[in-house]
Every structure is written in structure tokens, then in C-alpha cells.
Write an enzyme that holds these catalytic residues in place. Structure first.
Site, PDB file in Angstrom:
ATOM      1  N   ASN A 116      24.649 -17.956 -15.842  1.00 41.44           N
ATOM      2  CA  ASN A 116      24.409 -18.038 -17.291  1.00 41.44           C
ATOM      3  C   ASN A 116      25.428 -18.951 -17.894  1.00 41.44           C
ATOM      4  O   ASN A 116      26.620 -18.639 -17.957  1.00 41.44           O
ATOM      5  CB  ASN A 116      24.487 -16.717 -17.987  1.00 41.44           C
ATOM      6  CG  ASN A 116      24.414 -16.803 -19.594  1.00 41.44           C
ATOM      7  OD1 ASN A 116      24.281 -18.048 -20.018  1.00 41.44           O
ATOM      8  ND2 ASN A 116      24.763 -15.658 -20.222  1.00 41.44           N
ATOM      9  N   LYS A 140      25.554 -20.240 -20.712  1.00 34.77           N
ATOM     10  CA  LYS A 140      25.791 -19.786 -22.247  1.00 34.77           C
ATOM     11  C   LYS A 140      25.774 -21.448 -22.980  1.00 34.77           C
ATOM     12  O   LYS A 140      25.079 -22.204 -22.544  1.00 34.77           O
ATOM     13  CB  LYS A 140      27.087 -19.128 -22.638  1.00 34.77           C
ATOM     14  CG  LYS A 140      27.372 -17.848 -21.454  1.00 34.77           C
ATOM     15  CD  LYS A 140      28.376 -17.069 -22.085  1.00 34.77           C
ATOM     16  CE  LYS A 140      28.638 -15.938 -20.919  1.00 34.77           C
ATOM     17  NZ  LYS A 140      29.158 -14.620 -21.618  1.00 34.77           N
ATOM     18  N   HIS A 157      20.152 -10.570 -23.671  1.00 29.81           N
ATOM     19  CA  HIS A 157      21.720 -10.661 -23.340  1.00 29.81           C
ATOM     20  C   HIS A 157      22.424 -10.035 -24.388  1.00 29.81           C
ATOM     21  O   HIS A 157      22.145 -10.201 -25.629  1.00 29.81           O
ATOM     22  CB  HIS A 157      21.972 -12.328 -23.092  1.00 29.81           C
ATOM     23  CG  HIS A 157      23.243 -12.404 -22.678  1.00 29.81           C
ATOM     24  ND1 HIS A 157      24.645 -12.102 -23.397  1.00 29.81           N
ATOM     25  CD2 HIS A 157      23.786 -12.459 -21.340  1.00 29.81           C
ATOM     26  CE1 HIS A 157      25.669 -12.471 -22.393  1.00 29.81           C
ATOM     27  NE2 HIS A 157      25.004 -12.577 -21.228  1.00 29.81           N
ATOM     28  N   GLU A 190      24.912 -10.607 -25.983  1.00 29.65           N
ATOM     29  CA  GLU A 190      25.476 -11.663 -27.009  1.00 29.65           C
ATOM     30  C   GLU A 190      24.162 -11.855 -27.890  1.00 29.65           C
ATOM     31  O   GLU A 190      24.541 -12.029 -29.280  1.00 29.65           O
ATOM     32  CB  GLU A 190      26.066 -12.942 -26.351  1.00 29.65           C
ATOM     33  CG  GLU A 190      27.165 -12.857 -25.715  1.00 29.65           C
ATOM     34  CD  GLU A 190      27.765 -13.638 -24.737  1.00 29.65           C
ATOM     35  OE1 GLU A 190      27.066 -14.697 -24.665  1.00 29.65           O
ATOM     36  OE2 GLU A 190      28.623 -13.446 -23.694  1.00 29.65           O
ATOM     37  N   GLU A 218      24.694  -5.317 -17.313  1.00 34.15           N
ATOM     38  CA  GLU A 218      25.701  -6.003 -17.777  1.00 34.15           C
ATOM     39  C   GLU A 218      26.476  -5.057 -19.070  1.00 34.15           C
ATOM     40  O   GLU A 218      26.227  -5.064 -19.972  1.00 34.15           O
ATOM     41  CB  GLU A 218      25.439  -7.284 -18.464  1.00 34.15           C
ATOM     42  CG  GLU A 218      24.727  -8.327 -17.548  1.00 34.15           C
ATOM     43  CD  GLU A 218      25.058  -9.626 -18.075  1.00 34.15           C
ATOM     44  OE1 GLU A 218      25.634 -10.487 -17.367  1.00 34.15           O
ATOM     45  OE2 GLU A 218      24.539  -9.973 -19.289  1.00 34.15           O
ATOM     46  N   GLY A 256      32.972 -11.329 -20.130  1.00 34.43           N
ATOM     47  CA  GLY A 256      33.870 -12.262 -20.495  1.00 34.43           C
ATOM     48  C   GLY A 256      35.273 -11.829 -20.822  1.00 34.43           C
ATOM     49  O   GLY A 256      36.126 -12.226 -21.369  1.00 34.43           O
ATOM     50  N   SER A 284      32.173 -10.374 -15.685  1.00 36.14           N
ATOM     51  CA  SER A 284      33.468 -10.952 -14.967  1.00 36.14           C
ATOM     52  C   SER A 284      33.253 -10.830 -13.470  1.00 36.14           C
ATOM     53  O   SER A 284      34.103 -10.498 -12.873  1.00 36.14           O
ATOM     54  CB  SER A 284      34.627  -9.671 -15.584  1.00 36.14           C
ATOM     55  OG  SER A 284      34.691 -10.039 -16.862  1.00 36.14           O
TER      56      SER A 284
END
Ligand code: PEP
Length: 245
Positions: free
Chosen positions: A10, A12, A90, A92, A161, A167, A206
């Protein structure tokens, strides 16, 4: 058991045509023991050389098939740009774009209708884990899609996730991840027992070259969704190599 591991990148809102060149060249050296998926920003999709070494995916999809939805990308447009997968839900997007479980379900339906494989992202926040609500949160996220549309499961990939691991440099331990993956597979079996055995459940949060091997030895971890480390071609290659059984 799923046939092969899937390693998904990904990117992003990162990447460039130069990165495409480096990554796609490196991936030519990978043999077919692992499936690789790259999800770059949608504007870069068409710049990837046609190759048998990886699949492409978008990072989001509209819940509509076409029409007056400025800025949105339909499943058909994504497919025409060369992608065969799409991320949905996702964290985010759930966080910064207030995406609800219902909206995510509609996006997954659009993806499947367009012939794309959706990668449904699910996971708990740190507060939810600390309150021991992980399983409840995940069960709700899965039910929102598969309770009413169990037929979508056989066409999906799931990515677990944990939000607290994305992150942050703090991956879930292999045991923590395995426990949740096994729970996810049990939950999915309630909707379609056959599909639940074969569906690929990726771990994301991560993942890097140093921690991936231990994650990949877990029974219910069928690959990874990799953010930050997927932007470093050499490290991403190492992760892909580690996923070979
Ligand atoms: C992600 O964005 O899906 C992700 C897992 O990111 P990272 O690997 O950087 O934690």
C-alpha cells in the site's frame, strides 16, 4: 488452506514513476511461489509495465457504478487502468473520511460487480484493544459485509490491520496476530464455511524485513499488507522472498 501467500504493497499517497521502474524491475527476479500486489496512487496505475510478476490494485473505490460523483473512481475505471484488486475500508479512510461499515459494504459490492478482488481492511484501535473489545469490533466489521452478502466472501481478501500498529513501528506479535486471524477465520466460517478455509487473511501493521518471517510461520497468516516498508524496494523484495513457503 490458501494456496500461496499474498504480499500487498500500500503506497498510500506516495510513489512516483521512478519508484515504479525500480520496483517492477526488482520483481522480475521473483518466481511464482508468492503472489505480489502493488496498490499505488490511482494516477500511477497505468504507468506500470505489463508483466506477469505482480497484480495491481487501487486504494479506494466509489460506492457508485458511474455518474456525477466528482473526484470518485468507479470499479470500471479502476479495472480499465489495469488494476484487478482494490483496498476497501483502510483505517485511514475510516478515520479521515468517516467511512462507515455500510459504505464499505457498498464499495465491496461495486468492486466485485466490476470484476475486482476487494481487500477488506479491518482492525481495532488501541483503546478498543485495551478495553478487550478486539473480537467484538472485528466481528462487527465482518458482519457488516458478509452477514447480508455471504457470497462476497469467496471473492474477497481480508487484511487484519490493528490501527495501533499501522505506521507506528509497533507490529502485533506473531502470537497476537495469529490469535486474531484464527478468530477472523472462525467468524467467516459462519457466513461461508468453505470460503473461510480458502480466503487469504493478510496481516498489516509495521511489517518489515525483520519481523515478517515470524509472522509468516503462523498458521492463519496468509501474507501481509505492507505500508511504509513497501516504499523501499530492497526491503519489500526481502519481505516477498520471506513469504515463499
Ligand atoms: C498500511 O497502511 O496498510 C500499513 C500496514 O502501513 P505500515 O506497514 O506502514 O504500518
Amino acid at each position: 488452506m490458501p494456496a500461496k501467500k499474498l504480499i500487498a504493497a500500500n503506497w498510500k499517497m506516495n510513489g512516483s514513476r521512478a519508484l515504479i521502474e525500480t520496483v517492477s524491475q526488482q520483481l522480475t527476479t521473483l518466481n511464482s511461489e508468492v503472489d505480489v500486489l502493488i496498490c499505488p496512487p490511482a494516477t500511477l496505475l497505468a504507468y506500470f509495465p505489463v508483466s506477469g510478476h505482480y497484480s495491481l490494485g487501487a486504494q479506494d473505490i466509489s460506492e457508485h457504478a458511474e455518474g456525477a460523483y466528482t473526484g470518485e473512481l468507479s470499479g470500471g475505471l479502476i479495472k480499465e487502468a489495469g488494476a484487478s484488486f482494490v483496498l476497501a475500508g483502510h483505517s485511514e479512510r475510516r478515520q479521515y473520511h468517516a467511512e462507515s461499515d455500510q459504505l464499505i459494504c457498498a464499495k465491496i459490492q461495486q468492486a466485485v460487480t466490476a470484476g475486482l478482488t476487494p481487500v477488506l481492511c479491518i482492525g481495532e484501535t488501541l483503546a478498543e484493544r485495551q478495553q478487550e473489545n478486539t473480537e467484538q469490533v472485528i466481528a462487527k466489521q465482518l458482519a457488516a459485509v458478509y452477514a447480508s452478502h455471504p457470497e462476497l466472501l469467496a471473492k474477497s481478501v481480508i487484511a487484519y490491520e490493528p490501527v495501533w500498529a499501522i505506521g507506528t513501528g509497533e507490529s502485533a506479535s506473531p502470537e497476537q496476530a495469529q490469535e486474531t486471524h484464527a478468530f477472523i477465520r472462525r467468524q467467516l466460517a459462519e457466513y461461508d464455511s468453505k470460503a473461510a478455509v480458502n480466503v487469504r487473511i493478510l496481516y498489516g501493521g509495521s511489517v518489515n524485513a525483520a519481523n515478517c518471517q515470524a509472522l509468516f510461520t503462523q498458521a492463519d497468516i496468509d501474507g501481509a499488507l505492507v505500508g511504509g516498508a513497501s516504499l523501499k524496494p530492497a526491503e519489500f523484495m526481502q519481505i516477498c522472498q520471506s513469504a515463499k513457503d
